[in-house]
Design a protein around this motif. Sequence first.
Motif, PDB file in Angstrom:
ATOM      1  N   LEU A  30       0.854  -1.193   0.000  1.00 50.07           N
ATOM      2  CA  LEU A  30       0.000   0.000   0.000  1.00 50.07           C
ATOM      3  C   LEU A  30       0.884   1.234   0.000  1.00 50.07           C
ATOM      4  O   LEU A  30       1.740   1.396   0.877  1.00 50.07           O
ATOM      5  N   ARG A 177     -16.929   0.847  -4.319  1.00 49.84           N
ATOM      6  CA  ARG A 177     -15.461   0.803  -4.312  1.00 49.84           C
ATOM      7  C   ARG A 177     -14.914  -0.390  -3.533  1.00 49.84           C
ATOM      8  O   ARG A 177     -14.149  -1.186  -4.080  1.00 49.84           O
ATOM      9  N   ILE A 178     -15.305  -0.508  -2.274  1.00 48.00           N
ATOM     10  CA  ILE A 178     -14.681  -1.501  -1.407  1.00 48.00           C
ATOM     11  C   ILE A 178     -15.354  -2.867  -1.517  1.00 48.00           C
ATOM     12  O   ILE A 178     -14.695  -3.882  -1.767  1.00 48.00           O
ATOM     13  N   VAL A 193      -6.054   3.717  -7.045  1.00 50.09           N
ATOM     14  CA  VAL A 193      -7.253   4.293  -6.439  1.00 50.09           C
ATOM     15  C   VAL A 193      -7.070   5.801  -6.328  1.00 50.09           C
ATOM     16  O   VAL A 193      -6.191   6.276  -5.618  1.00 50.09           O
ATOM     17  N   PRO A 196      -9.781   8.008  -2.563  1.00 51.51           N
ATOM     18  CA  PRO A 196     -10.733   7.082  -1.947  1.00 51.51           C
ATOM     19  C   PRO A 196     -11.622   7.755  -0.909  1.00 51.51           C
ATOM     20  O   PRO A 196     -12.624   7.175  -0.495  1.00 51.51           O
ATOM     21  N   TYR A 212      -8.144  -1.212   2.643  1.00 50.23           N
ATOM     22  CA  TYR A 212      -7.351  -1.459   1.439  1.00 50.23           C
ATOM     23  C   TYR A 212      -6.085  -2.257   1.779  1.00 50.23           C
ATOM     24  O   TYR A 212      -5.673  -3.134   1.020  1.00 50.23           O
ATOM     25  N   ILE A 223      -1.624  -1.756  -3.880  1.00 50.95           N
ATOM     26  CA  ILE A 223      -2.591  -0.681  -4.034  1.00 50.95           C
ATOM     27  C   ILE A 223      -1.864   0.651  -3.906  1.00 50.95           C
ATOM     28  O   ILE A 223      -1.174   0.905  -2.917  1.00 50.95           O
ATOM     29  N   MET A 225      -2.664   4.689  -4.026  1.00 51.11           N
ATOM     30  CA  MET A 225      -3.766   5.642  -4.003  1.00 51.11           C
ATOM     31  C   MET A 225      -3.246   7.069  -3.880  1.00 51.11           C
ATOM     32  O   MET A 225      -2.188   7.316  -3.301  1.00 51.11           O
TER      33      MET A 225
END
Length: 344
Positions: A30, A177-178, A193, A196, A212, A223, A225
């Motif tokens: 992440l 989204r989730i 993403v 978010p 996430y 991921i 974002m």
Amino acid sequence: MKIKRIHIKNYKVFRDFTIDFTNNGEVLNLVVLAGINGSGKTTLMRDVMWTCMDGINHKKYKEIEPGKYEIGEFIIETTENHSFNIVLDVHDDIESDVKSTKQVILKYVDKLIFENDLRSSEAYEKTNDLMNEIFNHFDLSIKFRGIDKNREIMFRNGNDDIKIESLSRGERMLITRIFSLYLSDYKNSVILVDEPESSLYPAWQNRIAGIYQRFADKNNNQIIMSTHSPHILASVRKEQIRLLGKDDNGDIVVYDNFMGAYGWRIDKILTEVLGIEHLRTPVIEEKLKKLNILLEKNEYDNPEFKSLYKELEDDLGYADNDLILIRLEILRRKNKAQADKATN
């Protein structure tokens, strides 16, 4: 395949720019991109990363060495020598998002019924249990109800059965989204993403990165974002944040001495990370500034000061922190003046 780092030779706002997605040699699952407006977050995600991954998938690259590819103005380094599974989660079209989410939920429920041999009620209960597990700390007022005779996805809110379209905007964003992401069960994917936090309450923004993170760790995803949310920045570790800004020449850079924002107060993140100049509306900021200038001149007993203070107290309330500090400073100055007078 995951992204280790990207170098941009010259593209739009980026010149001789490198961004690294590793920490102590390990690729992060992440990564959060943050920075002031104009620092290139969206360009980096929507243009650069997408172009790089699409180029690898379609073999439109020059291979510099295993796992390192040149694609036009970009050089991308990756973990494994095979194609990307790319998910670009930008949600520009709510109607399209709802339509695709319905298809994902229908596919998931159908699989439970026709492949796992569950009764419809059992499939609905299992789907609702998963939703509760994902959003355990979100205090959602809705539950998954099932599928009606017209193949519409239904949720229960209190005593009412409602469609996705009738959910609050924040609830709809969580579902599209989730929830749809978990039901799709992406694995070994790079998921981009964009913002978010859109339409989410601050309390939900505090928790969204953790959801996430769990999905990325569980399914070996990466991921990446971009965000403007101080709540999200306060909920992730400093090694996961890539803070973009501009140097003295106006070039976009990644700050490598960023000390992090995990657990910081929101006002500190707004001013020190996101570059917000005023935490209050500028009119109030100007009045407070003027009040403090008068205070510095010890003019706290004159009519102008008292009138301005009264205006601010009416607007902000007696318990406002800045007004408390002003009252304490007046008291300190008065006590000092009395002490000096007694000494003399």
